[in-house]
Write an enzyme that holds these catalytic residues in place. Structure first.
Site, short mmCIF file in Angstrom:
data_model
loop_
_atom_site.label_atom_id
_atom_site.label_comp_id
_atom_site.label_asym_id
_atom_site.label_seq_id
_atom_site.Cartn_x
_atom_site.Cartn_y
_atom_site.Cartn_z
N THR A 37 -5.82 -8.64 6.80
CA THR A 37 -6.18 -8.73 8.21
C THR A 37 -5.72 -10.04 8.84
O THR A 37 -5.17 -10.06 9.95
CB THR A 37 -7.69 -8.58 8.40
N SER A 93 0.84 -1.19 0.00
CA SER A 93 0.00 0.00 0.00
C SER A 93 0.87 1.24 0.00
O SER A 93 2.09 1.17 0.20
CB SER A 93 -0.89 0.00 1.24
N GLU A 135 -10.95 0.06 -9.87
CA GLU A 135 -12.06 -0.28 -8.99
C GLU A 135 -13.28 0.55 -9.36
O GLU A 135 -13.17 1.73 -9.70
CB GLU A 135 -11.70 -0.05 -7.52
N GLY A 183 -11.12 -7.03 0.62
CA GLY A 183 -11.77 -7.30 1.91
C GLY A 183 -12.16 -8.75 2.08
O GLY A 183 -13.23 -9.06 2.60
N ASP A 209 -7.19 3.65 -7.62
CA ASP A 209 -8.50 3.58 -6.97
C ASP A 209 -9.15 4.95 -6.97
O ASP A 209 -8.89 5.78 -6.11
CB ASP A 209 -8.36 3.04 -5.55
N ASP A 261 -1.13 -1.43 -4.07
CA ASP A 261 -2.50 -1.61 -3.60
C ASP A 261 -3.13 -0.25 -3.32
O ASP A 261 -2.58 0.56 -2.58
CB ASP A 261 -2.48 -2.46 -2.32
#
Length: 305
Positions: free
Chosen positions: A254, A49, A132, A209, A102, A80
């Site tokens: 995560t 990221s 996206e 996600g 994005d 990302d």
């Protein structure tokens, strides 16, 4: 070996399996992901990221690219959630082979314009692009969007968007959300919507996600002194079905963070006098590797390298 994202994902969509895009922030995460990929003979995507790039600087990006080049399996190094054209250019200069722009929070025309600009720059140097597309609740150009459709990708818009931008793969908003769910209700995937998108968009599709947030990891994290509210992720069967419908790239962050932090906490809790970083970062690295391997098995990418 370092390859583009499209080289990995085009094959995945055509053959009906998924490839994990795992976020990395340091050496241990990078090693864990690549070791898992080599052991499982799986292609993989290393995702960084903008926050990770800011945290680690050029030392991190150069290390990740170098390790990817040395890997015995296909690896793409991916930006990302790039927020700007300038951010993408920085990733291109650092040797990334896949970038995401994005602009999903912008209106449709702005998203198209900014994405196309990135596609032209990236394709000029042989790098492939993820975009996206989502919808916001409300009314725009006399089209009402119900709350149930808020933030979800419109299939026909997805077709038009990909045709106009030339993006290589598309992140679709079909019900998932970033991070661990805390008080948001049971996470879901809108499979019928995904099926409609996949019929109109032949390019590889991306699921953000997508962490499972296994309860055993959550409990282990808590037992080691960590604090986290009610958390749940996407059920493995929902992931499998999404892959069968056209999802080729599945993002996971995560789960890796939970595993890594739980092991660091556990190790220091059991050995409070320990101050050799290798003694607690090593076990944490192994924990991340095991999570990555289990995800690769779920995605069906084992033996596909």
């Amino acid at each position: 070996m370092l390859v583009t994202g499209l080289e990995i994902l085009r094959k995945a969509r055509a053959e009906g399996y998924g490839v994990g895009a795992f976020n990395t922030n340091n050496m241990e995460f990078t090693q864990a992901i690549l070791e898992a990929a080599e052991e499982m003979k799986s292609p993989v995507i290393l995702a960084l990221s903008e926050g990770a790039m800011k945290y680690g600087g050029r030392a991190l990006t150069r290390m990740v690219v170098a390790l990817a080049q040395e890997a015995r399996v296909p690896v793409a190094v991916h930006l990302d959630h790039g927020s700007s054209y300038e951010s993408v250019l920085k990733a291109l200069r650092e040797g990334f082979t896949s970038v995401m722009i994005d602009k999903s929070h912008e209106d449709f025309e702005t998203n198209v314009r900014e994405t196309k600009r990135v596609v032209e720059a990236a394709h000029a140097v042989g790098v492939t692009v993820e975009a996206e597309l989502g919808r916001l609740a409300g009314i725009e150009e006399h089209v009402a969007v119900d709350e149930k459709d808020a933030l979800l990708t419109n299939p026909e818009e997805a077709r038009i968007f990909m045709e106009r931008t030339g993006a290589d793969y598309l992140a679709v908003a079909i019900g998932t959300s970033h991070g661990a769910y805390k008080g948001k209700g049971r996470p879901f995937i809108d499979h019928p919507r995904l099926a409609r998108i996949a019929k109109l968009v032949p390019a590889p599709l991306v699921l953000h996600g997508a962490s499972a947030v296994p309860q055993e990891l959550v409990e282990r994290f808590r037992a080691a002194g960590g604090e986290i509210g009610e958390a749940s992720g996407i059920h493995p069967e929902d992931i499998k079905k999404a892959i069968s419908l056209g999802i080729a790239k599945i993002n996971t962050d995560t789960d890796l963070r939970l595993a890594f932090t739980a092991l660091v906490r556990e190790t220091l809790g059991k050995n409070p006098k320990e101050f050799d970083p290798r003694k607690y970062l090593g076990p944490a690295r192994e924990a991340v590797k095991e999570v990555v391997k289990s995800r690769m098995e779920l995605f069906g990418s084992v033996g596909r390298a």
